[in-house]
Motif scaffolding. Structure first.
Motif, PDB file in Angstrom:
ATOM      1  N   GLY A 279      42.059  35.498  43.253  1.00 24.84           N
ATOM      2  CA  GLY A 279      41.906  36.312  42.304  1.00 24.84           C
ATOM      3  C   GLY A 279      42.052  35.618  40.806  1.00 24.84           C
ATOM      4  N   ILE A 295      41.130  36.657  35.285  1.00 29.99           N
ATOM      5  CA  ILE A 295      41.599  37.705  36.331  1.00 29.99           C
ATOM      6  C   ILE A 295      40.777  38.792  36.021  1.00 29.99           C
ATOM      7  CG2 ILE A 295      43.204  39.220  37.357  1.00 29.99           C
ATOM      8  CD1 ILE A 295      45.496  37.648  36.069  1.00 29.99           C
ATOM      9  N   ASP A 324      38.742  39.485  30.516  1.00 27.75           N
ATOM     10  CA  ASP A 324      39.384  39.412  31.693  1.00 27.75           C
ATOM     11  C   ASP A 324      40.219  37.805  31.659  1.00 27.75           C
ATOM     12  OD1 ASP A 324      37.879  40.998  33.136  1.00 27.75           O
ATOM     13  OD2 ASP A 324      36.029  39.762  33.363  1.00 27.75           O
ATOM     14  N   LEU A 347      48.775  42.856  40.963  1.00 29.36           N
ATOM     15  CA  LEU A 347      47.446  42.543  41.466  1.00 29.36           C
ATOM     16  C   LEU A 347      47.325  43.309  42.874  1.00 29.36           C
ATOM     17  CD1 LEU A 347      47.537  38.631  41.303  1.00 29.36           C
ATOM     18  CD2 LEU A 347      45.956  40.465  39.949  1.00 29.36           C
ATOM     19  N   VAL A 354      41.704  44.815  39.180  1.00 28.52           N
ATOM     20  CA  VAL A 354      40.845  43.706  39.540  1.00 28.52           C
ATOM     21  C   VAL A 354      39.423  43.994  40.169  1.00 28.52           C
ATOM     22  CG1 VAL A 354      43.049  42.440  39.914  1.00 28.52           C
ATOM     23  CG2 VAL A 354      42.029  43.644  42.071  1.00 28.52           C
ATOM     24  N   SER A 356      38.499  45.812  42.573  1.00 26.57           N
ATOM     25  CA  SER A 356      38.104  45.659  43.886  1.00 26.57           C
ATOM     26  C   SER A 356      38.506  47.249  44.653  1.00 26.57           C
ATOM     27  CB  SER A 356      39.188  44.761  44.686  1.00 26.57           C
ATOM     28  OG  SER A 356      39.272  44.841  46.057  1.00 26.57           O
ATOM     29  N   SER A 361      44.957  43.138  46.817  1.00 28.66           N
ATOM     30  CA  SER A 361      44.202  41.687  46.878  1.00 28.66           C
ATOM     31  C   SER A 361      44.721  40.845  47.730  1.00 28.66           C
ATOM     32  CB  SER A 361      44.002  41.068  45.455  1.00 28.66           C
ATOM     33  OG  SER A 361      45.388  40.800  44.933  1.00 28.66           O
TER      34      SER A 361
END
Ligand SMILES: Cc1ncc(COP(=O)(O)O)c(C=O)c1O
Length: 371
Positions: A279, A295, A324, A347, A354, A356, A361
């Motif tokens: 990522g 990121i 980002d 992360l 991020v 998700s 991640s």
């Protein structure tokens, strides 16, 4: 704070108590050959500063006549002098993303500013064709802050032409190195053949002199005289002049090359560690004392890093970047390792940041070789 705040700088983010990866000023102790001459001026501050010896020293370093050199209170003063002395410019262009002060100085002097945005897709590399042919005042950074991209000298030279002032901000040129190249790769500082070329230099970064305010500009004598006329009287203090003289000598130049070579190894280490994180995308081909990364959700990652003791530079205040992006200073490998481990944890722990819905991640696992 709004994005694209031209007055925002990394020092606002490096608050006490945090490990500072936001400011790109080297923090090593000052060498005696630099500290000595600066300290010696403390006994000689009753007189007004005389810039001539330092000007001659800088001119000799760049193999130019002294009338092609103007010492300034940091490279930042150069932006202001250019903006004020060249009020007649019809089409000033700033190539972004780059340091925000050139545009701020132009706006403060009443110029309309046109932006050329270099795209991330091409690694933020300069495409001279993007600059309008009739732009008569053009600002480019090399290497560029915040992208860390070092543009080829030939691409910059292609922008120089009669009727245009081309300003190349080389505040970080002394941080660049390339195997097999003895000096600073891609620097135009010694070039006298390009019409209207003004090169700005800073002694702030490598020599850790941000508080002293010392830099200089190099350019054609007639233009330098116009810029000098816009400069406040005695703008550069006697201690700053002593630093300029010391940093122009062969010992300083050799030391700069050694520091740049060490920095290159430390940057390679940082880039390799960052590239191993899922990522995280490192922009372009980093060549200076910092690295720009993309990121998803970097704005929230940055805040989470602060909670864990690390300051990094937000990217969203730079025209052409957004939420980002983060800029990370190159530090010694131990500091880098601590930072990258912390980032990996962030992360994983801040999956929403991020973008998700997955549980993390896998960044920390990637670091430890578990995936
Ligand atoms: C790209 C760039 N140019 C110029 C400057 C100004 O440097 P100085 O401290 O010499 O005014 C900075 C400071 O951050 C910078 O990042």
């Amino acid at each position: 704070m709004t994005a694209e705040d031209l007055a925002h700088h990394g020092d606002a983010e490096a608050t006490p108590g945090l490990v500072d990866l936001a400011v790109n000023v080297r923090r090593d102790p000052m060498p005696p050959w630099l500290a000595g001459p600066i300290a010696a001026t403390l006994h000689d501050l009753a007189g007004y500063p005389d810039a001539r010896p330092a000007t001659a020293a800088v001119a000799a370093r760049h193999r130019r006549p002294a009338d092609e050199v103007l010492l300034t209170a940091g490279a930042a003063q150069g932006f202001v002098l250019l903006a004020q002395a060249l009020r007649g410019a019809r089409r000033p262009v700033v190539v972004h993303p780059q340091f925000t002060e050139p545009e701020a100085a132009l706006r403060a002097a009443g110029h309309p500013v046109e932006r050329v945005l270099l795209p991330a897709a091409t690694g933020f590399r300069l495409d001279p064709a993007l600059v309008p042919p009739d732009a008569d005042l053009v600002f480019v950074g090399n290497p560029t802050n915040p992208t860390s991209v070092l543009h080829p000298a030939a691409d910059l030279a292609a922008l120089a032409r009669p009727g245009r002032v081309l300003v190349v901000d080389e505040a970080f040129a002394d941080t660049t190195a390339r195997t097999g190249v003895p000096g600073e790769p891609e620097s135009l500082a010694d070039r006298r053949d390009l019409p209207g070329l003004v090169v700005l230099r800073s002694l702030t970064k490598t020599w850790g002199l941000a508080g002293l305010r010392i830099g200089y500009l190099l350019g054609p004598a007639d233009l330098v005289a116009r810029l000098a006329a816009a400069q406040p009287l005695w703008a550069v203090s006697t201690p700053a002049l002593a630093a300029a003289t010391a940093c122009a000598g062969p010992r300083a130049v050799a030391a700069e090359r050694e520091i740049a070579a060490r920095l290159t190894a430390e940057r390679d280490h940082l880039v390799a560690r960052l590239r191993a994180l899922p990522g995280v995308t490192v922009a372009g081909r980093p060549s200076s004392a910092f690295v720009l990364v993309n990121i998803a959700g970097a704005d929230r990652i940055r805040l989470a890093l602060r909670e864990r003791g690390y300051a990094v530079r937000r990217g969203d205040t730079f025209p052409g970047l957004g939420a980002d992006w983060l800029r990370i200073a190159v530090r010694d490998t131990a500091t880098t390792d601590g930072f990258v481990s912390t980032l990996a944890g962030v992360l994983d722990e801040v999956p929403a940041a991020v973008g998700s819905a997955d549980a993390g991640s896998g960044a920390a696992a990637a670091l430890t070789g578990r995936t």
